[in-house]
Design an enzyme around this catalytic site. Structure first.
Site, PDB file in Angstrom:
ATOM      1  N   ALA A 179       1.744  18.612 -37.592  1.00  0.00           N
ATOM      2  CA  ALA A 179       1.261  19.697 -36.727  1.00  0.00           C
ATOM      3  C   ALA A 179       1.889  20.117 -35.581  1.00  0.00           C
ATOM      4  O   ALA A 179       2.206  21.462 -35.368  1.00  0.00           O
ATOM      5  CB  ALA A 179      -0.183  19.403 -36.681  1.00  0.00           C
ATOM      6  N   ASP A 180       2.302  19.152 -34.719  1.00  0.00           N
ATOM      7  CA  ASP A 180       2.994  19.295 -33.499  1.00  0.00           C
ATOM      8  C   ASP A 180       4.460  19.922 -33.792  1.00  0.00           C
ATOM      9  O   ASP A 180       4.892  20.753 -33.319  1.00  0.00           O
ATOM     10  CB  ASP A 180       3.188  17.937 -32.750  1.00  0.00           C
ATOM     11  CG  ASP A 180       1.914  18.013 -31.945  1.00  0.00           C
ATOM     12  OD1 ASP A 180       1.256  18.696 -31.494  1.00  0.00           O
ATOM     13  OD2 ASP A 180       1.650  16.785 -31.383  1.00  0.00           O
ATOM     14  N   LEU A 181       4.968  19.312 -34.732  1.00  0.00           N
ATOM     15  CA  LEU A 181       6.524  19.712 -35.116  1.00  0.00           C
ATOM     16  C   LEU A 181       6.679  21.226 -35.456  1.00  0.00           C
ATOM     17  O   LEU A 181       7.588  21.769 -35.260  1.00  0.00           O
ATOM     18  CB  LEU A 181       7.157  18.590 -36.302  1.00  0.00           C
ATOM     19  CG  LEU A 181       7.012  17.234 -35.582  1.00  0.00           C
ATOM     20  CD1 LEU A 181       7.447  16.065 -36.728  1.00  0.00           C
ATOM     21  CD2 LEU A 181       8.187  17.218 -34.450  1.00  0.00           C
ATOM     22  N   GLY A 184       5.887  23.626 -33.143  1.00  0.00           N
ATOM     23  CA  GLY A 184       7.338  23.512 -32.191  1.00  0.00           C
ATOM     24  C   GLY A 184       8.340  24.633 -32.956  1.00  0.00           C
ATOM     25  O   GLY A 184       8.934  25.302 -32.346  1.00  0.00           O
TER      26      GLY A 184
END
Length: 407
Positions: A179-181, A184
């Site tokens: 989810a973070d990647l 980004g």
């Protein structure tokens, strides 16, 4: 700096992963990225270890491997943004940059005069990207959001893991912070779109990105399956909801991935597996039929694949252009001849360790090749350089700022 974005300057106020991943991609593409960190401590991920990078004598350095994964190519400066002097420095830097990236809680920078409304008066051309857990609006806007909880809330864990009723069933988190990647990566594409808009109109803008929005957006075919059919997708292990056979299958010595993408590939697989009768059977001849007959078909395929080792299947199926692959651990990944031939691991100089290995950006440009000049920086490594060269501060001024704890 070189690369297709070498004309751009990025002021990076983000930390942890989603924002730093975006700014690392921008740095890989050639942008000058100035990473602002807290004095003394820096980005939290510097301490998220072990393992830590080791120096040339074999002792742990101050930087965890986690930090190294997302901060290549940047210049680190330390600024205490809670101080008036630090806020003034950030505003000066923002006036000189094309992009500002931050992932503070909603309204967290407003009290420092560093929110978009305040900064845009100094630099109307600035592209200001805010990354939060839930976005700038909505009933959850004020909540903190982290990758694992977003994988759960955004539906990913409901479709990841062993199917219900089987041993080991239950929700599973993906092995990296996807989810973070993905947030980004959406940040990178959104920022570059805003730069194109700015170059046409002269106007910057504010980008509002949320981890939850991103997670929902990249549910992709699973989300569309639900919207079209009204049926909630379930966990299917390694299997695919819309393609059969497309999953891990057993061999005599382990497992391999079988990824049959069309009916012709299925015929070729059946020929190699001695299952020609399945390819000729209308109950299995088309993908739509195979999806409906999944529970009957997969056991027949698994019975056949168990008869030979994985290496045999991979060689025979690859020669017949039937998509398949091994299930590698990371040692095997980095030893793979294709990964090695593509130069996926790069080595850079590092002031504490002598050298550091990281995984290169997967993009290959024919006319503006990427050059990885800077490794992940030490905390505050470039403070004096940036203040001197970008803001034209003299040595006495820098010394005074340091004495006051501003930098």
């Amino acid at each position: 700096m070189s690369g297709p974005l070498s004309q751009l300057k990025v002021l990076d106020l983000s930390r942890i992963l989603a924002g730093p991943w975006a700014s690392q991609v921008l740095a890989d593409f050639g942008a000058e990225v100035i990473k602002v960190e807290r004095p003394q401590r820096g980005d939290d991920t510097r301490h998220w270890g072990p393992p830590y990078l080791r120096d040339e004598q074999g002792a742990d350095t101050a930087d965890a491997a986690y930090y190294l994964s997302a901060n290549r190519g940047k210049k680190s400066i330390t600024i205490d943004i809670t101080s008036e002097g630090g806020q003034a420095l950030v505003r000066e830097l923002a006036a000189e940059c094309d992009i500002l990236l931050e992932n503070y809680k909603v309204g967290g920078l407003q009290k420092y005069g560093l929110d978009y409304a305040s900064i845009r008066t100094l630099n109307p051309r600035l592209v200001y990207c805010s990354i939060t857990g839930f976005g700038q609006t909505g009933p959850y806007a004020g909540r903190a959001g982290y990758d694992a909880m977003i994988q759960g809330m955004g539906g990913l864990m409901s479709i990841t893991g062993v199917p219900e009723g089987e041993p080991g069933a239950g929700p599973q988190k993906v092995g990296v912070a996807v989810a973070d990647l993905m947030t980004g990566m959406y940040a990178v594409s959104s920022i570059l779109a805003a730069i194109v808009h700015r170059d046409k109109t002269g106007q910057g803008q504010h980008i509002d990105l949320a981890l939850l929005d991103t997670q929902v957006a990249w549910l992709a075919n699973q989300a569309q399956n639900y919207l079209v059919a009204g049926q909630t997708p379930q966990r299917q292990g390694t299997a695919h909801p819309n393609i059969v056979p497309y999953q891990a299958v057993p061999s005599s010595d382990g497992y391999f991935m079988l990824a049959v993408g069309n009916d012709e590939q299925f015929k070729r697989f059946c020929s190699i597996a001695g299952l020609d009768q399945l390819a000729e059977n209308p109950a299995y001849a088309t993908n739509a039929a195979r999806v409906l007959a999944r529970e009957r078909l997969i056991p027949l395929i698994e019975e056949a694949t168990r008869g030979r080792p994985s290496a045999w299947w991979l060689e025979e199926l690859s020669a017949a252009q039937v998509p398949c692959g091994p299930i590698n651990d990371l040692e095997q990944v980095f030893a793979d001849p294709q990964v090695r031939a593509r130069g996926m691991v790069i080595e850079q100089k590092h002031p504490a360790a002598g050298k550091v290995r990281t995984v290169r950006n997967p993009a290959v440009f024919s006319e503006s090749p990427l050059e990885y000049e800077l490794g992940p920086p030490l905390l505050g490594e470039h403070t004096d350089e940036v203040l001197r060269e970008l803001l034209h501060k003299d040595d006495d001024t820098i010394a005074s700022l340091r004495a006051k704890g501003v930098v």
